[in-house]
Design a protein around this motif. Structure first.
Motif, PDB file in Angstrom:
ATOM      1  N   ALA A 111      21.265 -79.270 -13.613  1.00 12.11           N
ATOM      2  CA  ALA A 111      21.249 -79.846 -12.185  1.00 12.11           C
ATOM      3  C   ALA A 111      21.277 -78.740 -11.072  1.00 12.11           C
ATOM      4  CB  ALA A 111      22.031 -81.005 -12.251  1.00 12.11           C
ATOM      5  N   ARG A 112      22.238 -78.044 -11.158  1.00  9.91           N
ATOM      6  CA  ARG A 112      22.472 -77.208 -10.105  1.00  9.91           C
ATOM      7  C   ARG A 112      21.277 -76.031 -10.066  1.00  9.91           C
ATOM      8  NH1 ARG A 112      24.306 -72.121  -8.604  1.00  9.91           N
ATOM      9  NH2 ARG A 112      23.936 -71.432 -10.733  1.00  9.91           N
ATOM     10  N   ARG A 113      20.720 -75.666 -11.133  1.00  6.55           N
ATOM     11  CA  ARG A 113      19.492 -74.840 -10.961  1.00  6.55           C
ATOM     12  C   ARG A 113      18.317 -75.521 -10.295  1.00  6.55           C
ATOM     13  NH1 ARG A 113      19.368 -70.825 -16.330  1.00  6.55           N
ATOM     14  NH2 ARG A 113      21.203 -69.828 -15.807  1.00  6.55           N
ATOM     15  N   ALA A 117      16.590 -73.984  -7.000  1.00  2.00           N
ATOM     16  CA  ALA A 117      15.300 -73.707  -7.048  1.00  2.00           C
ATOM     17  C   ALA A 117      14.389 -74.293  -6.030  1.00  2.00           C
ATOM     18  CB  ALA A 117      14.496 -73.935  -8.343  1.00  2.00           C
ATOM     19  N   ARG A 118      14.651 -75.742  -5.964  1.00  4.57           N
ATOM     20  CA  ARG A 118      14.091 -76.421  -4.793  1.00  4.57           C
ATOM     21  C   ARG A 118      14.394 -75.759  -3.246  1.00  4.57           C
ATOM     22  NH1 ARG A 118      10.576 -79.298  -5.726  1.00  4.57           N
ATOM     23  NH2 ARG A 118       9.665 -77.934  -4.106  1.00  4.57           N
ATOM     24  N   ASP A 122      11.804 -74.370  -1.011  1.00  3.78           N
ATOM     25  CA  ASP A 122      11.362 -75.067   0.516  1.00  3.78           C
ATOM     26  C   ASP A 122      11.655 -73.947   1.606  1.00  3.78           C
ATOM     27  OD1 ASP A 122      10.706 -77.194  -0.942  1.00  3.78           O
ATOM     28  OD2 ASP A 122      12.405 -78.413  -0.590  1.00  3.78           O
ATOM     29  N   VAL A 123      12.582 -73.047   1.385  1.00  4.37           N
ATOM     30  CA  VAL A 123      12.954 -71.895   2.197  1.00  4.37           C
ATOM     31  C   VAL A 123      11.512 -71.287   2.601  1.00  4.37           C
ATOM     32  CG1 VAL A 123      13.847 -69.781   2.909  1.00  4.37           C
ATOM     33  CG2 VAL A 123      15.163 -71.672   1.915  1.00  4.37           C
ATOM     34  N   LEU A 131       8.273 -78.590  -9.560  1.00  4.73           N
ATOM     35  CA  LEU A 131       8.929 -77.739 -10.228  1.00  4.73           C
ATOM     36  C   LEU A 131       8.697 -77.764 -11.729  1.00  4.73           C
ATOM     37  CD1 LEU A 131      12.774 -78.076  -9.010  1.00  4.73           C
ATOM     38  CD2 LEU A 131      11.199 -76.124  -8.658  1.00  4.73           C
ATOM     39  N   ASP A 132       8.142 -79.221 -11.977  1.00 11.22           N
ATOM     40  CA  ASP A 132       7.859 -79.173 -13.559  1.00 11.22           C
ATOM     41  C   ASP A 132       6.384 -79.081 -13.941  1.00 11.22           C
ATOM     42  OD1 ASP A 132      10.348 -79.943 -14.216  1.00 11.22           O
ATOM     43  OD2 ASP A 132      10.299 -81.781 -12.922  1.00 11.22           O
ATOM     44  N   GLY A 133       5.667 -78.630 -13.151  1.00 19.49           N
ATOM     45  CA  GLY A 133       3.960 -78.405 -13.390  1.00 19.49           C
ATOM     46  C   GLY A 133       4.145 -76.939 -13.936  1.00 19.49           C
TER      47      GLY A 133
END
Ligand code: ATP
Ligand code: MG
Lengths: 507, 336
Positions: A111-113, A117-118, A122-123, A131-133
């Motif tokens: 969950a932290r990863r 990543a998000r 987003d930055v 993320l999942d594609g």
């Protein structure tokens, strides 16, 4: 923090590096400059442990190191974004971002990863990337964003960016550079390579120049301007920023390309317009705002949502409606694609083979290949684009810029009447860029129509007869040579058009 | 257009998952199952189920055993899977039994380890000596095949007691015990996935250079993939022993190509990087159902190969035309 001294590396007979030195201190952004093939990428690969140097030493935090693989250097906090976009296309974005970090993860860690990543994506990118594609479903720029995000996620002490900005559009470039600056203020350091002078001048604290594999000079921030840098890099007197000497109309008034009521997407404004023989038209806009799609519509690689494209290349202006790529090519169109890794070249073949592949028939008489004829033709066009790499060398082993030259020259060799180029100067050094501009202008003077997508403001201003700026899937502004200034262009990128309405003639 | 007009945002990003390559094989399997039930109404009846399962499990496990090596890319392929089944069968019957190692808890792990060891040898040569997988595993194929015949020139008609137990069933035939081996194989795979190993194998198979520069130990991962495949082949060898309830050196090698066919049918990319075990398991089921359908229809067994081959070709064509939409554009650019 990191220093390299006297590094040498030869690939067979090619001396990629002979005496390269470089030092990076924490907190600073260093720009590494050099022409195509000067050894920048090779130096980067030495730093990151991909290539083992023949001679020279690496000193990290005062201790000499001999990295054996990227794994070692990653551990030491040296994180590299390579010139080629290296992704595992079958994995999801998330898996790509954390590739190489400890594979097994607890649920909470996962969950932290995801969250991290998000955050990093987003930055970098204003448009959310799922993320999942699978990464293979992303376009080139988004893949590049993934690679950069992967690097940033590792919290690098030294971030090495080898032309990582070359596929990014203006907004993303600025976001990335802001992030890099932020991290350097926190004590990290960055080494970045770019052929874009404006970018280098805006972001680097110090400049290091390579020429023919040798470090030839270093300049601090203060006192560096475009001309001194060009002189440093090329070793010659700098040529001032060129402004095209071509006059717009030169008697050739024949219409070659006609676009009527073209909509790229169902929601875009229709576009009408004609392009005459010998014109150079620029397509511009932030990445993903329709210019790429428009160019593909012209090439017959994509079907527009409405409207049509007509090539008037036949005798007495006879027209062909472009329905597909093959037919457009037969009508005298050539398209130079953008992603050279997947769309442009056969990497293992030689430079010569790659050059001749699309035009093989011209060297043949009675179905047999004329070797001498082929070699002569190659020489002519290699000279045209100033490609000096040996013809027998496999293309994968050429420097990035030289690969680009091979591709451009092979399409020029078709002698098309309409030449479509998708960002052809990406990753090409200053001198070659100037040469390429010269080539395009000469072609235009001979009556070839050129439509070129570009991400470089300088060339849009300097080279084009007209610039079409796309925004939100429609052509939002048309700037004539006389009206094209940096400010107007960039404001048109963001949709502040010059008042051109969609249905207005593109002249 | 004025600046104030809200422009539609660019197209949705990254949401376009390719249509599942499993779709084809699921449909084919379902049709075949129905066909089998029509031709043989008692196809899934409890008295026949244990026998059916016994026949299916070695093929299914052999297909699974082929998955990791293919997934790891770089021309990855393990041709030695079939003979490895045979060797495990023979070692269990001709070496472990005479040595008194008949207890399930001893000889089963030993057989799996044997498989893993052979896989590890393949993996070491492929990953560290860097020879072509097809050549390396062809060599292993021949060695194992020869060795099996040396160890057991004639079939031997006895089997360890666990083999007989595994060929039984619970719940009056509804729960064949041979499926335990398949479950064990699936658990092994799930474990590898949970440990993140499968992702690494996919990464390496997808783009080895990208994996290498990201700090993945490419050689080690490839090595592990072959070892994992070997362990699965060990389980398959046990299942083969259950099936033939004896030792026979000639049966194993037939499984190599059937396993590769099952993987291809299942929609895994033979170039690596893409796919899991669900597809290959369904692929194995397809091959198996075709075989039982044909034998129920009393078609000569000589035709079975022909039909297998045709189905394989058809399925692979359909799969690739589903997945080709993206690839075609790039091809057009080069082909013009
Ligand atoms: N693996 C290789 N095998 C053979 N030659 C190579 C290899 N890698 C690089 N070279 C050669 O080494 C020289 C330096 O290449 P390098 O990629 O470092 O240039 P570069 O400065 O990064 O250029 P660019 O700006 O075009 O990216 C070139 O002449 C190239 O052809
Ligand atoms: Mg380079």
């Amino acid at each position: 923090m990191l220093a390299v001294r006297g590094v040498a590396k030869a690939f067979g007979p090619t001396k990629a590096l002979s005496d390269a030195s470089l030092a990076v201190r924490s907190g600073e952004v260093v720009a590494l400059l050099g022409e195509n093939g000067s050894g920048k990428s090779t130096l980067v690969k030495v730093l990151s442990g991909v290539v083992r140097p023949d001679a020279g030493e690496l000193v990290l935090d005062g201790r000499p190191v001999r990295p054996g693989s990227p794994r070692d250097t990653l551990r030491a906090g040296i994180v590299t974004v390579y010139q080629e976009i290296l992704v595992a296309p079958d994995l999801t974005v998330l898996d790509n971002l954390w590739l190489g970090s400890a594979a097994f993860t607890e649920r909470s860690e996962r969950a932290r990863r995801r969250a991290r990543a998000r955050e990093v994506l987003d930055v970098l990118s204003p448009d959310p990337i799922a993320l999942d594609g699978p990464v293979s479903a992303l376009d080139l720029m988004q893949q590049q964003v993934c690679v950069i995000a992967q690097a940033l996620l590792r919290d690098p002490r030294l971030l090495v960016l080898d032309e990582a900005t070359s596929t990014l559009d203006v907004t993303l470039r600025d976001r990335l550079m802001a992030e890099v600056r932020r991290r350097c203020d926190e004590g990290a350091a960055a080494l970045f390579i770019s052929h874009r002078m404006d970018e280098v001048l805006a972001h680097a604290d110090r400049f290091v120049a390579l020429r023919g594999g040798v470090t030839v000079g270093e300049l601090p921030r203060s006192g560096a301007d475009a001309e001194t840098l060009v002189r440093l890099v090329s070793g010659e007197e700098a040529t001032a920023q060129r402004r095209s000497t071509r006059r717009g109309g030169h008697g050739l008034q024949r219409t070659v390309l006609e676009v009527s009521q073209l909509r790229i997407q169902p929601s875009s404004e229709p576009l009408d317009g004609i392009v005459r023989a010998g014109e150079i038209i620029g397509l511009a806009g932030l990445e993903g705002h329709g210019q790429d799609e428009f160019l593909q519509c012209l090439a017959g690689l994509r079907r527009p949502a409405a409207g049509e494209v007509v090539l008037r290349t036949g005798p007495h202006g006879a027209g062909t409606t472009v329905r597909n790529y093959r037919q457009a090519v037969r009508a005298g169109m050539a398209y130079v694609p953008r992603n050279r890794k997947t769309e442009g070249i056969a990497g293992v073949l030689s430079n010569l083979d790659n050059f001749t592949a699309p035009t093989l028939r011209r060297d043949a008489r009675l179905g047999l290949l004329g070797r001498a004829r082929r070699a002569a033709r190659y020489r002519r066009f290699a000279e045209f684009v100033n490609l000096t790499a040996p013809p027998g060398k496999a293309v994968v082993h050429l420097s990035g810029g030289n690969q680009q030259k091979v591709i451009v020259s092979r399409w020029l060799a078709r002698e098309p009447s309409v030449l479509l180029l998708n960002d052809p100067t990406r990753g090409v050094d200053l001198r070659t860029k100037q040469e390429l501009y010269g080539v395009l202008e000469r072609l235009a003077d001979q009556g070839t129509t050129i439509v070129m997508l570009s991400t470089e403001v300088e060339e849009l201003i300097g080279l084009m007869d007209r610039v079409l700026v796309f925004h939100g899937g429609s052509c939002a502004a048309v700037l004539d040579r006389s009206e094209a200034t940096r400010e107007r262009l960039v404001s048109a990128y963001f949709g502040h058009g010059s008042g051109a309405t969609g249905s207005e003639e593109v002249r | 257009m004025t600046a104030a007009v809200a422009v539609p945002r660019r197209r949705a990003v990254g949401l376009r998952m390719p249509r599942s390559p499993l779709a084809v094989v699921v449909v084919v399997t379902a049709c075949l199952l129905v066909a089998n039930l029509v031709v043989t109404p008692g196809f899934l009846a409890p008295d026949r189920l244990p026998g059916t399962a016994e026949l299916f499990v070695p093929l299914a496990l052999a297909a699974m055993a082929s998955v990791p090596s293919i997934l790891s890319g770089g021309g990855g392929l393990d041709l030695s899977v079939g003979p490895l089944l045979g060797i495990v069968n023979i070692v269990a019957v001709a070496i472990l039994m005479p040595a008194g190692l008949v207890a399930a808890e001893v000889s089963i792990p030993l057989c799996v380890l044997l498989g893993a060891a052979v896989g590890a040898i393949n993996g070491a040569v492929v990953a560290f000596v860097r020879l072509q997988p097809i050549v390396v595993t062809l060599g292993t194929y021949l060695v194992l095949d020869g060795l099996a015949l040396v160890l057991m020139p004639q079939p031997v008609g006895t089997a360890p007691p666990w083999a007989a137990w595994l060929s039984g069933s619970w719940l009056g035939g509804f729960a064949p015990r041979s499926l335990l081996l398949l479950v064990a194989g699936c658990l092994l795979w799930v474990l590898a996935r949970r440990l993140g190993f499968v992702t690494l194998v996919r990464a390496v198979g997808s783009d080895a250079r990208a994996a290498f520069t990201s700090g993945v130990r490419v050689g080690l991962v490839r090595f592990g993939a072959y070892a994992l495949g070997g362990a699965l082949a060990g389980l398959a060898g046990l299942a083969l022993t259950v099936l033939i309830n004896s030792g026979d050196a000639t049966v194993g090698p037939q499984y190599t190509l059937a396993a590769v066919a099952a993987v291809a049918l299942g929609g895994n990319a033979l170039s690596g990087g893409r796919g899991g075990i669900a597809g290959p398991l369904l692929g194995a089921l397809t091959l198996f159902l075709i075989q039982s359908l044909l034998s129920a229809l009393a078609v000569s067994s000589l035709w079975i190969q022909v039909v297998h081959g045709s189905v394989l070709l058809a399925a692979v064509c359909i799969n690739s035309s589903i997945g080709a939409r993206v690839g075609r554009r790039a091809a057009a650019i080069q082909g013009g």
